[in-house]
Design a protein around this motif. Structure first.
Motif, PDB file in Angstrom:
ATOM      1  N   VAL A   1       4.321   7.311 -11.173  1.00  0.00           N
ATOM      2  CA  VAL A   1       4.901   6.074 -11.697  1.00  0.00           C
ATOM      3  C   VAL A   1       3.820   5.000 -11.730  1.00  0.00           C
ATOM      4  O   VAL A   1       3.132   4.767 -10.741  1.00  0.00           O
ATOM      5  CB  VAL A   1       6.080   5.601 -10.827  1.00  0.00           C
ATOM      6  CG1 VAL A   1       6.618   4.261 -11.301  1.00  0.00           C
ATOM      7  CG2 VAL A   1       7.172   6.654 -10.826  1.00  0.00           C
ATOM      8  N   ASP A   2       3.675   4.359 -12.880  1.00  0.00           N
ATOM      9  CA  ASP A   2       2.671   3.308 -13.054  1.00  0.00           C
ATOM     10  C   ASP A   2       3.381   1.980 -13.281  1.00  0.00           C
ATOM     11  O   ASP A   2       3.951   1.752 -14.339  1.00  0.00           O
ATOM     12  CB  ASP A   2       1.773   3.644 -14.244  1.00  0.00           C
ATOM     13  CG  ASP A   2       0.672   2.627 -14.461  1.00  0.00           C
ATOM     14  OD1 ASP A   2       0.465   1.754 -13.581  1.00  0.00           O
ATOM     15  OD2 ASP A   2       0.014   2.698 -15.513  1.00  0.00           O
ATOM     16  N   LEU A   3       3.358   1.106 -12.267  1.00  0.00           N
ATOM     17  CA  LEU A   3       4.009  -0.195 -12.399  1.00  0.00           C
ATOM     18  C   LEU A   3       3.316  -1.091 -13.419  1.00  0.00           C
ATOM     19  O   LEU A   3       3.903  -2.073 -13.868  1.00  0.00           O
ATOM     20  CB  LEU A   3       4.051  -0.913 -11.048  1.00  0.00           C
ATOM     21  CG  LEU A   3       5.090  -0.408 -10.050  1.00  0.00           C
ATOM     22  CD1 LEU A   3       5.047  -1.245  -8.783  1.00  0.00           C
ATOM     23  CD2 LEU A   3       6.477  -0.411 -10.633  1.00  0.00           C
ATOM     24  N   ASN A   4       2.091  -0.751 -13.795  1.00  0.00           N
ATOM     25  CA  ASN A   4       1.390  -1.564 -14.793  1.00  0.00           C
ATOM     26  C   ASN A   4       2.053  -1.491 -16.157  1.00  0.00           C
ATOM     27  O   ASN A   4       1.735  -2.281 -17.036  1.00  0.00           O
ATOM     28  CB  ASN A   4      -0.073  -1.145 -14.897  1.00  0.00           C
ATOM     29  CG  ASN A   4      -0.836  -1.509 -13.646  1.00  0.00           C
ATOM     30  OD1 ASN A   4      -0.580  -2.528 -13.023  1.00  0.00           O
ATOM     31  ND2 ASN A   4      -1.756  -0.656 -13.253  1.00  0.00           N
TER      32      ASN A   4
ATOM     33  N   VAL B   1       0.846  -1.201   0.000  1.00  0.00           N
ATOM     34  CA  VAL B   1       0.000   0.000   0.000  1.00  0.00           C
ATOM     35  C   VAL B   1       0.877   1.245   0.000  1.00  0.00           C
ATOM     36  O   VAL B   1       0.647   2.185  -0.776  1.00  0.00           O
ATOM     37  CB  VAL B   1      -0.965  -0.007   1.210  1.00  0.00           C
ATOM     38  CG1 VAL B   1      -1.664   1.325   1.343  1.00  0.00           C
ATOM     39  CG2 VAL B   1      -1.978  -1.137   1.063  1.00  0.00           C
ATOM     40  N   LEU B   2       1.898   1.262   0.856  1.00  0.00           N
ATOM     41  CA  LEU B   2       2.807   2.408   0.925  1.00  0.00           C
ATOM     42  C   LEU B   2       3.523   2.620  -0.407  1.00  0.00           C
ATOM     43  O   LEU B   2       3.579   3.737  -0.928  1.00  0.00           O
ATOM     44  CB  LEU B   2       3.835   2.204   2.043  1.00  0.00           C
ATOM     45  CG  LEU B   2       4.971   3.219   2.078  1.00  0.00           C
ATOM     46  CD1 LEU B   2       4.453   4.601   2.443  1.00  0.00           C
ATOM     47  CD2 LEU B   2       6.053   2.780   3.045  1.00  0.00           C
ATOM     48  N   ILE B   3       4.052   1.552  -0.967  1.00  0.00           N
ATOM     49  CA  ILE B   3       4.801   1.641  -2.234  1.00  0.00           C
ATOM     50  C   ILE B   3       3.912   2.153  -3.351  1.00  0.00           C
ATOM     51  O   ILE B   3       4.286   3.071  -4.090  1.00  0.00           O
ATOM     52  CB  ILE B   3       5.404   0.266  -2.589  1.00  0.00           C
ATOM     53  CG1 ILE B   3       6.522  -0.093  -1.602  1.00  0.00           C
ATOM     54  CG2 ILE B   3       5.914   0.238  -4.018  1.00  0.00           C
ATOM     55  CD1 ILE B   3       6.933  -1.549  -1.635  1.00  0.00           C
ATOM     56  N   LYS B   4       2.734   1.582  -3.484  1.00  0.00           N
ATOM     57  CA  LYS B   4       1.837   1.998  -4.560  1.00  0.00           C
ATOM     58  C   LYS B   4       1.393   3.446  -4.398  1.00  0.00           C
ATOM     59  O   LYS B   4       1.283   4.181  -5.382  1.00  0.00           O
ATOM     60  CB  LYS B   4       0.634   1.057  -4.635  1.00  0.00           C
ATOM     61  CG  LYS B   4       1.016  -0.315  -5.170  1.00  0.00           C
ATOM     62  CD  LYS B   4      -0.152  -1.276  -5.155  1.00  0.00           C
ATOM     63  CE  LYS B   4       0.287  -2.652  -5.627  1.00  0.00           C
ATOM     64  NZ  LYS B   4      -0.798  -3.630  -5.577  1.00  0.00           N
ATOM     65  N   ALA B   5       1.162   3.861  -3.156  1.00  0.00           N
ATOM     66  CA  ALA B   5       0.771   5.252  -2.914  1.00  0.00           C
ATOM     67  C   ALA B   5       1.905   6.208  -3.266  1.00  0.00           C
ATOM     68  O   ALA B   5       1.686   7.224  -3.932  1.00  0.00           O
ATOM     69  CB  ALA B   5       0.359   5.439  -1.461  1.00  0.00           C
ATOM     70  N   ARG B   6       3.130   5.889  -2.829  1.00  0.00           N
ATOM     71  CA  ARG B   6       4.277   6.758  -3.132  1.00  0.00           C
ATOM     72  C   ARG B   6       4.532   6.823  -4.633  1.00  0.00           C
ATOM     73  O   ARG B   6       4.818   7.882  -5.180  1.00  0.00           O
ATOM     74  CB  ARG B   6       5.539   6.265  -2.417  1.00  0.00           C
ATOM     75  CG  ARG B   6       5.513   6.342  -0.910  1.00  0.00           C
ATOM     76  CD  ARG B   6       5.611   7.750  -0.352  1.00  0.00           C
ATOM     77  NE  ARG B   6       6.790   8.473  -0.710  1.00  0.00           N
ATOM     78  CZ  ARG B   6       7.702   8.922   0.115  1.00  0.00           C
ATOM     79  NH1 ARG B   6       7.577   8.680   1.395  1.00  0.00           N
ATOM     80  NH2 ARG B   6       8.724   9.615  -0.317  1.00  0.00           N
TER      81      ARG B   6
END
Length: 104
Positions: free
Chosen positions: A22-25, A11-16
């Motif tokens: 930055v879109d990891l998708n 959750v923290l990583i995706k929010a930051r």
């Protein structure tokens, strides 16, 4: 202070990353040896390890989250602030802010 669980780290990583745009998708789901790009799972595991440490026996010992905000280069020379990191994030339209903050 306890180390966050993997779900909490996610959750923290995706929010930051979302705040940084930055879109990891955009990363591939499977490894691509031609480009060497990490997969989404590899990128998330690396970031979890950075924040929470390497997982050993199902737990993480704690990582280096302070590295986000506390690193400053060593001050050398006459001006100790010469190499200090900027305090404000870069601005998309700095000319507008410059017009507001210029001193004459």
């Amino acid at each position: 202070m306890s180390v966050p669980s993997d779900d909490e780290l996610d959750v923290l990583i995706k929010a930051r990353l979302a705040l940084a745009g930055v879109d990891l998708n955009q990363l591939p789901e499977t490894a691509d040896p031609a480009t060497g790009a990490p997969t989404r799972a590899q990128a998330m595991e690396y970031l979890r390890t950075f924040l929470g440490g390497s997982k050993t026996a199902g737990t993480r010992p704690g990582g280096r989250p302070a590295a986000f905000n506390t690193w400053h280069p060593a001050a050398t020379g006459a001006d100790p602030n010469a190499l200090a990191q900027q305090l404000d994030a870069p601005q998309e339209y700095p000319s507008i802010a410059t017009a507001w903050t210029e001193t004459s």
